[in-house]
Design an enzyme around this catalytic site. Structure first.
Site, short mmCIF file in Angstrom:
data_model
loop_
_atom_site.label_atom_id
_atom_site.label_comp_id
_atom_site.label_asym_id
_atom_site.label_seq_id
_atom_site.Cartn_x
_atom_site.Cartn_y
_atom_site.Cartn_z
N CYS A 82 0.80 -1.04 0.00
CA CYS A 82 0.09 0.19 -0.13
C CYS A 82 0.95 1.00 0.03
CB CYS A 82 -1.03 0.01 1.27
SG CYS A 82 -2.33 1.04 1.08
N CYS B 112 0.09 4.12 2.18
CA CYS B 112 -0.34 4.91 3.08
C CYS B 112 0.89 5.11 4.04
CB CYS B 112 -1.55 4.64 3.78
SG CYS B 112 -1.81 2.97 4.37
N CYS C 24 -3.52 6.41 0.70
CA CYS C 24 -3.45 5.06 0.35
C CYS C 24 -2.92 5.04 -1.36
CB CYS C 24 -4.51 4.08 0.42
SG CYS C 24 -4.94 3.65 2.26
N LYS D 188 -11.99 -5.28 2.81
CA LYS D 188 -11.55 -4.53 3.92
C LYS D 188 -12.53 -3.31 3.98
CE LYS D 188 -7.28 -2.01 5.04
NZ LYS D 188 -5.80 -1.44 4.59
N ARG E 298 -2.24 2.68 13.13
CA ARG E 298 -1.81 3.88 12.51
C ARG E 298 -0.79 4.87 13.63
NH1 ARG E 298 -7.84 5.51 9.75
NH2 ARG E 298 -7.56 3.85 8.41
N ARG F 271 -10.65 7.02 4.74
CA ARG F 271 -10.36 6.03 3.66
C ARG F 271 -11.91 5.45 2.97
NH1 ARG F 271 -5.14 6.34 4.95
NH2 ARG F 271 -4.12 5.36 6.58
N GLU G 231 -16.57 -7.53 -3.88
CA GLU G 231 -15.17 -7.34 -3.80
C GLU G 231 -14.24 -8.57 -3.74
OE1 GLU G 231 -13.36 -4.85 -3.52
OE2 GLU G 231 -14.06 -3.24 -3.11
N LYS H 143 -11.43 -8.13 6.71
CA LYS H 143 -10.60 -7.42 7.63
C LYS H 143 -11.41 -6.38 7.94
CE LYS H 143 -6.44 -4.34 8.07
NZ LYS H 143 -5.97 -3.39 7.48
N SER I 69 -5.27 -4.22 14.73
CA SER I 69 -4.93 -3.63 15.83
C SER I 69 -5.83 -3.18 17.25
CB SER I 69 -4.23 -2.19 15.43
OG SER I 69 -5.13 -1.55 14.86
N TYR J 119 -1.72 -10.19 16.26
CA TYR J 119 -0.75 -9.86 16.97
C TYR J 119 -0.62 -10.58 18.17
CZ TYR J 119 -1.36 -5.52 14.13
OH TYR J 119 -1.44 -4.79 13.10
#
Ligand code: PBG
Ligand code: ZN
Length: 327
Positions: A121, A123, A131, A196, A206, A218, A234, A249, A275, A314
């Site tokens: 990407c 961004c 992006c 997404k 971020r 976005r 999509e 996501k 996140s 994570y």
């Protein structure tokens, strides 16, 4: 059909051995993809404040981290780069000496048996944090797609094993596939961020990737959180364009979408526990408001139960350690 009292569902919950026999969903290390953030410099391990346990790492420390990931039995990482310089066109994203390209070359030279996925990407690399290329406040589609293909090629040339476009421009999977094939990378799979959503759950990322947009949001390219049928459209376009694995996501708040995409396309399906999902669990656990380990496992088993074949999380190292301690 038998009914109570003949039928008693509690029989199969009678003890742990029986419960283990009838358990339908099991987490394994092969389900895990661990996200890592790489920064320029040496000896750097910056804690990301909003994501306890997550760090921005310089390449030397990244190598150590990758070695630990391999020794824990986690098969794959996904890399995010924080560049030295940002500009309007995100030049470092497709620079052969960019942060990701350097990091991938080092990992590939020093660490064996690790699938290195790179996020594609702009961004993280643009001065405005968007992006793609801008015309005023508009994010240009086709011009951005050309740069994303360039970025993917330079990641592949550095040694990336898999390419993960996260931009949500139209037509990018086809463009990336065509460029990879043209350059001889016919065997490099694309794991596309197919569905997404424009989500508030990306907030802590971020901070980690220093990629907040300088203005606006976005919503002109990521999906409206309220939509379900559009997710199918999509995913369908990414599958048609040549995606090998499709991703949904965020994960936890979108279990319905994971299930629908899995059933409809019967493709290898990934889900990204983002996140914000991680940070909420961590924060509540640190306050002793929930049992952190238990909720971590519950969140991941739910994502897998919904239909995900693999999970970007994570928590990957924590889960691998938990699996080891429960043998
Ligand atoms: C870059 C990208 C983002 C995430 C993965 N790739 C941020 C965004 O789209 O704003 C989010 C991951 C996370 O929140 O953990 N496009
Ligand atoms: Zn982006």
């Amino acid at each position: 059909m038998a009914t109570y009292p003949t039928k008693r569902l509690r029989r199969l919950r009678y003890n742990p051995l029986i419960r283990n026999m009838v358990r339908e969903t099991i987490l394994t290390k092969n389900d895990l993809i661990y996200p890592l953030f790489v920064v320029p410099g040496k000896g750097i391990k910056n804690p990301v404040k909003s994501m306890p346990g997550v760090y921005q790492l310089s390449i030397d420390n990244l190598i150590k981290e990758c070695e630990e990931v391999v020794s824990l039995g986690i098969p794959a990482i996904i890399l995010f780069g924080i560049p030295e310089h940002k500009d309007e066109k995100g030049s470092e994203a497709y620079d052969d000496n960019g942060i990701i390209q350097k990091a991938v070359r080092e990992i590939k030279a020093k660490v064996k048996d690790l699938v290195v996925i790179t996020d594609v990407c702009l961004c993280e690399y643009t001065s405005h944090g968007h992006c793609g290329l801008l015309n005023g406040e508009e994010i240009l589609n086709d011009e951005t797609v050309s740069l994303l293909a360039k970025e993917a090629i330079s990641h592949a040339e550095a040694g990336a094993d898999m390419i993960a476009p996260s931009d949500m421009m139209d037509g990018r999977v086809a463009a990336i596939r065509k460029s990879l094939d043209y350059k001889g990378f016919t065997n490099i799979p694309i794991i596309s961020y197919a569905v997404k959503y424009s989500s508030g759950y990306y907030g802590p990322f971020r901070d980690a990737a220093d990629s907040a947009p300088a203005f606006g949001d976005r919503r002109s390219h990521q999906m409206d959180i309220a939509n379900r049928d559009e997710a199918i459209r999509e995913a369908e376009s990414d599958v048609e364009e040549g995606a090998d694995i499709i991703m949904v996501k965020p994960a936890g708040p979108y279990l319905d979408i994971i299930r629908r995409v899995k059933d409809k396309f019967e493709m290898p399906t990934a889900a990204y526990q983002v996140s914000g999902e991680y940070s909420m669990i961590k924060a509540a656990a640190q306050n002793n408001w929930i049992d952190g380990e238990r909720v971590m496992l519950e969140s991941l088993i739910s994502i897998k139960r919904a239909g995900a074949d693999m999970i970007l999380t994570y928590f990957a190292k924590d889960v691998a350690k938990w699996i080891d301690s429960n043998k």
